[in-house]
Write a protein that holds these residues in place. Sequence first.
Motif, PDB file in Angstrom:
ATOM      1  N   TYR A 103     -39.634  -5.180  10.955  1.00  0.00           N
ATOM      2  CA  TYR A 103     -39.901  -4.467   9.720  1.00  0.00           C
ATOM      3  C   TYR A 103     -40.654  -5.391   8.763  1.00  0.00           C
ATOM      4  O   TYR A 103     -40.470  -6.608   8.782  1.00  0.00           O
ATOM      5  CB  TYR A 103     -38.595  -4.025   9.047  1.00  0.00           C
ATOM      6  N   GLN A 141     -41.298  -5.866   4.564  1.00  0.00           N
ATOM      7  CA  GLN A 141     -40.822  -5.448   3.245  1.00  0.00           C
ATOM      8  C   GLN A 141     -41.595  -6.169   2.160  1.00  0.00           C
ATOM      9  O   GLN A 141     -41.705  -7.396   2.169  1.00  0.00           O
ATOM     10  CB  GLN A 141     -39.321  -5.713   3.076  1.00  0.00           C
ATOM     11  N   LYS A 162     -39.773  -2.822  -2.718  1.00  0.00           N
ATOM     12  CA  LYS A 162     -40.028  -1.662  -1.855  1.00  0.00           C
ATOM     13  C   LYS A 162     -39.041  -1.620  -0.694  1.00  0.00           C
ATOM     14  O   LYS A 162     -38.406  -2.609  -0.354  1.00  0.00           O
ATOM     15  CB  LYS A 162     -41.451  -1.716  -1.291  1.00  0.00           C
ATOM     16  N   ALA A 163     -38.930  -0.438  -0.082  1.00  0.00           N
ATOM     17  CA  ALA A 163     -38.098  -0.293   1.104  1.00  0.00           C
ATOM     18  C   ALA A 163     -38.777  -0.947   2.306  1.00  0.00           C
ATOM     19  O   ALA A 163     -40.013  -1.071   2.338  1.00  0.00           O
ATOM     20  CB  ALA A 163     -37.855   1.185   1.389  1.00  0.00           C
ATOM     21  N   PRO A 164     -38.012  -1.343   3.286  1.00  0.00           N
ATOM     22  CA  PRO A 164     -38.611  -1.850   4.526  1.00  0.00           C
ATOM     23  C   PRO A 164     -39.451  -0.778   5.211  1.00  0.00           C
ATOM     24  O   PRO A 164     -39.206   0.422   5.048  1.00  0.00           O
ATOM     25  CB  PRO A 164     -37.391  -2.221   5.378  1.00  0.00           C
ATOM     26  N   LEU A 218     -41.050   0.135   9.097  1.00  0.00           N
ATOM     27  CA  LEU A 218     -41.020  -0.168  10.526  1.00  0.00           C
ATOM     28  C   LEU A 218     -42.419  -0.506  11.031  1.00  0.00           C
ATOM     29  O   LEU A 218     -43.373   0.246  10.803  1.00  0.00           O
ATOM     30  CB  LEU A 218     -40.471   1.032  11.299  1.00  0.00           C
ATOM     31  N   TYR A 240     -38.662  -8.878   8.877  1.00  0.00           N
ATOM     32  CA  TYR A 240     -37.313  -8.939   9.440  1.00  0.00           C
ATOM     33  C   TYR A 240     -37.313  -8.421  10.879  1.00  0.00           C
ATOM     34  O   TYR A 240     -37.939  -7.390  11.170  1.00  0.00           O
ATOM     35  CB  TYR A 240     -36.347  -8.060   8.644  1.00  0.00           C
ATOM     36  N   PHE A 251     -29.731  -7.785  11.294  1.00  0.00           N
ATOM     37  CA  PHE A 251     -31.096  -8.207  11.007  1.00  0.00           C
ATOM     38  C   PHE A 251     -31.163  -9.722  11.040  1.00  0.00           C
ATOM     39  O   PHE A 251     -30.163 -10.413  10.822  1.00  0.00           O
ATOM     40  CB  PHE A 251     -31.511  -7.746   9.603  1.00  0.00           C
TER      41      PHE A 251
END
Lengths: 108, 125
Positions: free
Chosen positions: A36, A38, A42-44, A46, A87, A99
Amino acid sequence: DIQMTQSPSSLSASVGDRVTITCRASQTISSFLNWYQQKPGKAPKLLIYAASSLQSGVPSRFSGSGSGTDFTLTISSLQPEDFATYYCQQSYSTLPYNFGQGTKLEIK
Amino acid sequence: EVQLVESGGDLVQPGGSLRLSCAASGFTFSTYWMSWVRQAPGKGLEWVANIKQDGSEKYHVESVKGRFTISRDNAKNSLYLQMNSLRAEDTAVYYCAREDSGSNYPPYYYYMDVWGKGTTVTVSS
């Protein structure tokens, strides 16, 4: 629990560089490994699933490889928008889906 | 548009309770496993819990077992996280995420492909 260890924890690179981030699992996880990205606040997002499958819409400069316990994420030619934290995550049958601690990619 | 929107985050005192919600839209919610993932300030990602499509299986990380409970309401396209006995170390941004496998047959390589923007929980006196 399966522990995930990323290296390095931080990395400085320039636009156009080729960058590799490593993730190691504490036991074999076959190809059950995701990556991922990030960005701050912000959100992770994919990038890669099943160790080497590129998520739809993700640029082809991102690639993943490995199986068993050792995995890599490679960015073939860094772009300005790639500076972020990355991650890895294992999704083997054993929960929790841990993670890695993250790799912060910064501009040199 | 496929979307997840979290709500319910707040400032709460240690020992208090909070219920987080996640509203799903743009996809058939009832056909996916769903997860909660949290991120403490300046720290990495931590998977918290997940729940099967019909709610029959639920899993929680050890540090929240007995305090947090994940649930869902498929009729309302909603995911929940009931958080009791909150501690300072539960302070974090909480994300809900959709789990997909990209395959209809084994092996099921699960990954989190849709994420909400997160809701902030602060536990402090």
